[in-house]
Enzyme design. Structure first.
Site, mmCIF file in Angstrom:
data_model
loop_
_atom_site.group_PDB
_atom_site.id
_atom_site.type_symbol
_atom_site.label_atom_id
_atom_site.label_comp_id
_atom_site.label_asym_id
_atom_site.label_seq_id
_atom_site.Cartn_x
_atom_site.Cartn_y
_atom_site.Cartn_z
ATOM 1 C CG ASP A 108 -21.334 -46.422 -68.099
ATOM 2 O OD1 ASP A 108 -21.829 -45.468 -67.466
ATOM 3 O OD2 ASP A 108 -20.124 -46.713 -68.040
ATOM 4 C CG ASP A 310 -21.962 -42.528 -64.686
ATOM 5 O OD1 ASP A 310 -22.385 -43.380 -65.496
ATOM 6 O OD2 ASP A 310 -20.853 -42.613 -64.134
#
Length: 440
Positions: A108, A310
């Site tokens: 992430d 992201d």
């Protein structure tokens, strides 16, 4: 040493547009600007008097919490675990400890913690959810050392959280062994966290947003660089996220990260050079300028606009004007307050979908048409992969966008790079040579 880490499709992952949007509300805590059941509301919380557990005479404060309003009524309730997408589409295998214990983690770039399921979790949690997870046992690792007094906690606006203690151990990522890496062990976990398929998360944002107290710890990438696991000249990592619809086609379905090098074959196959934009990492994110977008070749100027890349986000969130322009270009599309998102007819053909692009610095990169539709929304309609960012002042360019490019996260030079996927170029209505060189 440089390495490649293959991503594994999460077979338990089930797409839901609204649930994914609610996850983003929790993660970034923005207020929606469009109607829908989910919103942030204030609630009064009383703090007890000093040295007592009694509320009378204590201080009161307003806390923003994610709420759910029943459609067509004024009834407001709590957001449940079933309201939120708690899973990730891709997982990567990482080994921790001596001997190695393998866990599947979500990579992430929107967070900076490395946390895992651990044997320190309550027996009730392990009994109900742990059987479907690989649970790290620090007592079985001869290289694990606890960091006394260090704790971590990730919490969201609906009250869900995960927290625990911190230790250090050897962490093997694709053959690179990061020594004395801080590993955050989950000791408490709300249902929202427990229901996901992965065994934890590996954050690839910058360490200044790490949640460890009393002092933040270095991320695995930061340690790779400081320990010379990857050369200073290639202090970077890259991501190629394959299409979930084409997992059986190697050219389209392969998903991987590289650490310490750029995959030349991927870049060369595109026939283009990597385009870079400087990043602002003051908030810990991979944030760059994205001051324009296009819809069917028409430029939308967004002066001063920024975006973050992201990989822990499935959707792309952009400003309301750009959202409206995109869905105005799709016949039958409209904003649906019930699903809290833009939707369009399921039978929309690819020819009737617009060519949408977003700027990374000075260059435009086109979103795959197949990713303009994310999941079934209601009978006969698809939930769009691009949605409103609400009152946030920057875009969140998640997987909907990132699947269209090969992404380079250049830590050493503080820049984000992108190159358009070759197979995408062959299926666009714009000439391939114009994808990255449009006059805006």
């Amino acid at each position: 040493m440089a390495t490649k880490v293959q991503l594994i499709p999460n077979l338990k992952y089930k797409r839901s547009g609204t649930k994914s949007y609610v996850h983003l509300l929790r993660k970034y805590r923005f207020n929606p600007t469009q109607e829908g059941p989910y919103f942030f509301g204030g609630s009064l919380h009383q703090v007890g008097r000093v040295y007592t557990d009694k509320a009378v005479g204590g201080r009161a404060h307003i806390r923003r919490e994610l709420k759910k309003r029943k459609v067509g009524t004024d009834q407001v309730g709590e957001v449940s675990a079933e309201d939120v997408q708690n899973d990730s589409e891709y997982l990567a295998q990482v080994s921790i400890g001596t001997p190695a214990q393998t866990v599947s983690l979500d990579f992430d770039t929107g967070s900076a913690d490395l946390w895992v399921w651990s044997t320190k979790l309550p027996s009730a949690t392990l009994s109900e959810y742990g059987k479907s997870h690989s649970v790290f046992d620090p007592s079985k690792s001869s290289t694990y050392q606890e960091k006394d007094g260090y704790t971590w906690q990730i919490s969201y606006g609906d009250g869900s959280s995960a927290s625990g203690s911190v230790g250090t151990d050897n962490v093997n990522i694709g053959g690179i062994t990061v020594k004395n890496q801080a590993v955050e062990l989950a000791e408490k976990m709300s249902t929202e966290f427990a229901q996901g398929a992965g065994d934890g998360l590996l954050g690839l944002a910058f360490g200044n947003i790490n949640t460890v107290k009393p002092k933040g710890v270095k991320t695995p990438v930061e340690n790779m660089i400081s320990q010379d696991d990857i050369p200073n000249s290639s202090a970077l990592f890259t991501a190629k996220l394959g299409s979930w619809r084409d997992a059986n086609e190697p050219d389209k379905g392969e998903s991987f990260y590289t650490f310490g090098y750029i995959d030349d074959a991927t870049v060369q196959s595109s026939g283009q050079e990597i385009s870079y934009a400087s990043i602002d990492n003051s908030e810990g994110f991979w944030m760059f300028e994205s001051t324009s977008a296009t819809v069917n070749g028409k430029t939308i100027t967004r002066s001063g606009n920024k975006a973050i890349a992201d990989t822990g986000t499935t959707l792309a969130l952009v400003d309301d004007d750009t959202c409206k322009a995109i869905y105005d270009a799709i016949p039958g599309a409209y904003y649906d307050s019930e699903t809290q998102g833009y939707i369009y007819p399921s039978d929309t053909t690819e020819d009737n979908l617009p060519v949408v692009s977003f700027a990374v610095g000075d260059e435009q990169f086109v979103v795959q048409k197949e990713d303009l539709g994310f999941a079934e929304a209601k009978t006969g309609y698809v939930y769009g992969g691009i949605q409103s960012r609400g009152d946030m002042t920057f875009d969140i360019l998640g997987d909907t966008f990132l699947k269209s490019i090969y992404a380079v996260f250049d830590v050493g030079n503080l820049r984000f790079g992108a190159v358009q996927r070759k197979e995408l170029q062959q299926n666009l209505s714009l000439p391939s040579e114009s994808l990255n060189r449009q006059e805006l």
